[in-house]
Design a protein around this motif. Structure first.
Motif, PDB file in Angstrom:
ATOM      1  N   MET A   1       0.846  -1.181   0.000  1.00 58.43           N
ATOM      2  CA  MET A   1       0.000   0.000   0.000  1.00 58.43           C
ATOM      3  C   MET A   1       0.891   1.244   0.000  1.00 58.43           C
ATOM      4  SD  MET A   1      -2.864   1.342   2.733  1.00 58.43           S
ATOM      5  CE  MET A   1      -4.007   0.039   2.384  1.00 58.43           C
ATOM      6  N   ASN A   2       0.442   2.261  -0.700  1.00 59.56           N
ATOM      7  CA  ASN A   2       1.177   3.509  -0.798  1.00 59.56           C
ATOM      8  C   ASN A   2       0.934   4.347   0.465  1.00 59.56           C
ATOM      9  OD1 ASN A   2       1.958   6.175  -1.389  1.00 59.56           O
ATOM     10  ND2 ASN A   2       1.691   5.795  -3.588  1.00 59.56           N
ATOM     11  N   THR A   3       1.968   4.487   1.286  1.00 57.36           N
ATOM     12  CA  THR A   3       1.853   5.209   2.557  1.00 57.36           C
ATOM     13  C   THR A   3       1.468   6.664   2.346  1.00 57.36           C
ATOM     14  OG1 THR A   3       3.510   3.755   3.517  1.00 57.36           O
ATOM     15  CG2 THR A   3       3.077   5.807   4.683  1.00 57.36           C
ATOM     16  N   TYR A   4       2.043   7.299   1.341  1.00 59.67           N
ATOM     17  CA  TYR A   4       1.747   8.704   1.063  1.00 59.67           C
ATOM     18  C   TYR A   4       0.253   8.897   0.795  1.00 59.67           C
ATOM     19  CZ  TYR A   4       1.399  13.115  -1.453  1.00 59.67           C
ATOM     20  OH  TYR A   4       1.023  14.356  -1.854  1.00 59.67           O
ATOM     21  N   LEU A   5      -0.314   8.060  -0.060  1.00 58.91           N
ATOM     22  CA  LEU A   5      -1.736   8.198  -0.396  1.00 58.91           C
ATOM     23  C   LEU A   5      -2.634   7.879   0.801  1.00 58.91           C
ATOM     24  CD1 LEU A   5      -1.859   6.791  -4.043  1.00 58.91           C
ATOM     25  CD2 LEU A   5      -1.879   9.192  -3.277  1.00 58.91           C
ATOM     26  N   LEU A   6      -2.217   6.923   1.625  1.00 56.90           N
ATOM     27  CA  LEU A   6      -2.983   6.602   2.830  1.00 56.90           C
ATOM     28  C   LEU A   6      -2.993   7.804   3.776  1.00 56.90           C
ATOM     29  CD1 LEU A   6      -4.500   4.642   4.690  1.00 56.90           C
ATOM     30  CD2 LEU A   6      -2.260   3.904   5.555  1.00 56.90           C
ATOM     31  N   LEU A   7      -1.830   8.380   4.017  1.00 54.27           N
ATOM     32  CA  LEU A   7      -1.742   9.550   4.898  1.00 54.27           C
ATOM     33  C   LEU A   7      -2.518  10.737   4.330  1.00 54.27           C
ATOM     34  CD1 LEU A   7       2.021   9.363   5.942  1.00 54.27           C
ATOM     35  CD2 LEU A   7       0.020   8.880   7.371  1.00 54.27           C
ATOM     36  N   LYS A   8      -2.415  10.924   3.037  1.00 56.19           N
ATOM     37  CA  LYS A   8      -3.129  12.020   2.393  1.00 56.19           C
ATOM     38  C   LYS A   8      -4.643  11.841   2.536  1.00 56.19           C
ATOM     39  CE  LYS A   8      -2.872  14.600  -1.940  1.00 56.19           C
ATOM     40  NZ  LYS A   8      -2.268  14.597  -3.288  1.00 56.19           N
ATOM     41  N   SER A   9      -5.122  10.622   2.358  1.00 60.80           N
ATOM     42  CA  SER A   9      -6.556  10.327   2.503  1.00 60.80           C
ATOM     43  C   SER A   9      -7.018  10.566   3.939  1.00 60.80           C
ATOM     44  CB  SER A   9      -6.852   8.880   2.107  1.00 60.80           C
ATOM     45  OG  SER A   9      -6.533   8.661   0.759  1.00 60.80           O
ATOM     46  N   LEU A  10      -6.266  10.064   4.897  1.00 59.31           N
ATOM     47  CA  LEU A  10      -6.630  10.252   6.304  1.00 59.31           C
ATOM     48  C   LEU A  10      -6.589  11.734   6.691  1.00 59.31           C
ATOM     49  CD1 LEU A  10      -4.758   7.185   7.840  1.00 59.31           C
ATOM     50  CD2 LEU A  10      -7.240   7.460   7.546  1.00 59.31           C
ATOM     51  N   HIS A  11      -5.601  12.443   6.166  1.00 54.82           N
ATOM     52  CA  HIS A  11      -5.502  13.878   6.422  1.00 54.82           C
ATOM     53  C   HIS A  11      -6.724  14.610   5.873  1.00 54.82           C
ATOM     54  CE1 HIS A  11      -3.701  17.793   7.065  1.00 54.82           C
ATOM     55  NE2 HIS A  11      -3.765  18.080   5.778  1.00 54.82           N
ATOM     56  N   LEU A  12      -7.108  14.295   4.651  1.00 55.31           N
ATOM     57  CA  LEU A  12      -8.269  14.954   4.038  1.00 55.31           C
ATOM     58  C   LEU A  12      -9.560  14.649   4.794  1.00 55.31           C
ATOM     59  CD1 LEU A  12      -7.459  14.537   0.251  1.00 55.31           C
ATOM     60  CD2 LEU A  12      -7.619  16.683   1.531  1.00 55.31           C
ATOM     61  N   ILE A  13      -9.731  13.422   5.223  1.00 57.98           N
ATOM     62  CA  ILE A  13     -10.931  13.049   5.994  1.00 57.98           C
ATOM     63  C   ILE A  13     -10.983  13.848   7.296  1.00 57.98           C
ATOM     64  CG2 ILE A  13     -12.023  11.165   7.300  1.00 57.98           C
ATOM     65  CD1 ILE A  13     -10.873   9.282   5.035  1.00 57.98           C
ATOM     66  N   ALA A  14      -9.857  13.933   7.981  1.00 58.11           N
ATOM     67  CA  ALA A  14      -9.804  14.682   9.239  1.00 58.11           C
ATOM     68  C   ALA A  14     -10.065  16.164   9.006  1.00 58.11           C
ATOM     69  CB  ALA A  14      -8.446  14.472   9.924  1.00 58.11           C
ATOM     70  N   VAL A  15      -9.472  16.726   7.966  1.00 58.69           N
ATOM     71  CA  VAL A  15      -9.668  18.151   7.668  1.00 58.69           C
ATOM     72  C   VAL A  15     -11.126  18.441   7.325  1.00 58.69           C
ATOM     73  CG1 VAL A  15      -9.112  19.994   6.020  1.00 58.69           C
ATOM     74  CG2 VAL A  15      -7.282  18.608   7.005  1.00 58.69           C
ATOM     75  N   ILE A  16     -11.750  17.577   6.553  1.00 60.68           N
ATOM     76  CA  ILE A  16     -13.159  17.777   6.202  1.00 60.68           C
ATOM     77  C   ILE A  16     -14.023  17.753   7.460  1.00 60.68           C
ATOM     78  CG2 ILE A  16     -15.147  16.721   5.039  1.00 60.68           C
ATOM     79  CD1 ILE A  16     -13.073  15.873   2.820  1.00 60.68           C
ATOM     80  N   SER A  17     -13.752  16.836   8.358  1.00 60.80           N
ATOM     81  CA  SER A  17     -14.509  16.761   9.614  1.00 60.80           C
ATOM     82  C   SER A  17     -14.290  18.006  10.453  1.00 60.80           C
ATOM     83  CB  SER A  17     -14.097  15.520  10.413  1.00 60.80           C
ATOM     84  OG  SER A  17     -14.365  14.360   9.673  1.00 60.80           O
ATOM     85  N   TRP A  18     -13.047  18.455  10.531  1.00 58.50           N
ATOM     86  CA  TRP A  18     -12.709  19.648  11.295  1.00 58.50           C
ATOM     87  C   TRP A  18     -13.409  20.872  10.719  1.00 58.50           C
ATOM     88  CZ3 TRP A  18      -7.311  22.367  11.151  1.00 58.50           C
ATOM     89  CH2 TRP A  18      -7.233  23.344  12.165  1.00 58.50           C
ATOM     90  N   MET A  19     -13.331  21.022   9.401  1.00 61.26           N
ATOM     91  CA  MET A  19     -13.951  22.174   8.750  1.00 61.26           C
ATOM     92  C   MET A  19     -15.463  22.176   8.938  1.00 61.26           C
ATOM     93  SD  MET A  19     -11.672  24.200   7.631  1.00 61.26           S
ATOM     94  CE  MET A  19     -12.889  25.287   6.939  1.00 61.26           C
ATOM     95  N   ALA A  20     -16.080  21.015   8.886  1.00 60.22           N
ATOM     96  CA  ALA A  20     -17.532  20.946   9.099  1.00 60.22           C
ATOM     97  C   ALA A  20     -17.884  21.543  10.458  1.00 60.22           C
ATOM     98  CB  ALA A  20     -18.006  19.501   8.991  1.00 60.22           C
TER      99      ALA A  20
END
Length: 144
Positions: A1-20
């Motif tokens: 699994m691509n670690t960069y893409l995993l971290l990027k996905s988790l980061h985006l999910i967290a940011v979207i939740s935070w922004m909401a």
């Protein structure tokens, strides 16, 4: 699994939740101010505000920072030398300060000591939107 893409996905999910949460909590504050004389409604808003801040927003903030820093580590901390990254981090620090200020407002509401008007919260609610737009454009276009 691509670690960069995993971290990027988790980061985006967290940011979207935070922004909401950053966009929704001040809106609840508007309604809370407008119903401050109705104790039963005010108590419902206090519960909503507390749960949103402590169960959704704060964990999302921590995870946004955690996954963001891990993501930065995966691409190299030398990126901190890039002007676009420095500006992004400054804007994220402003977002974090905004989050903490909402926590202060939450505390005041819980003590029935709010000092701001509904108009203040309506205008103040635009701050995270502006910061989000700036951050997205800076990250996508890396203009400097």
């Amino acid at each position: 699994m691509n670690t960069y893409l995993l971290l990027k996905s988790l980061h985006l999910i967290a940011v979207i939740s935070w922004m909401a949460g950053l966009l929704y909590l001040p809106r609840i504050f508007v309604y809370h101010v407008e119903n401050k004389n109705n104790k039963s409604i005010s108590n419902v808003f206090k519960i909503m505000e507390r749960k949103l801040y402590f169960y959704i927003m704060t964990p999302a903030t921590v995870l946004s920072w955690l996954f963001g820093l891990l993501l930065l580590g995966s691409i190299g901390f030398d990126q901190l030398g890039s002007k676009w990254m420095q500006i992004k981090l400054i804007l994220i620090i402003f977002l974090t300060a905004y989050h903490l200020f909402l926590g202060i407002c939450l505390k005041r509401f819980s003590l029935d000591k709010n000092i701001y008007s509904s108009k203040f919260y309506r205008i103040f609610n635009e701050v995270p939107t502006i910061l989000l737009i700036l951050i997205v454009f800076i990250v996508v276009f890396k203009p400097i």
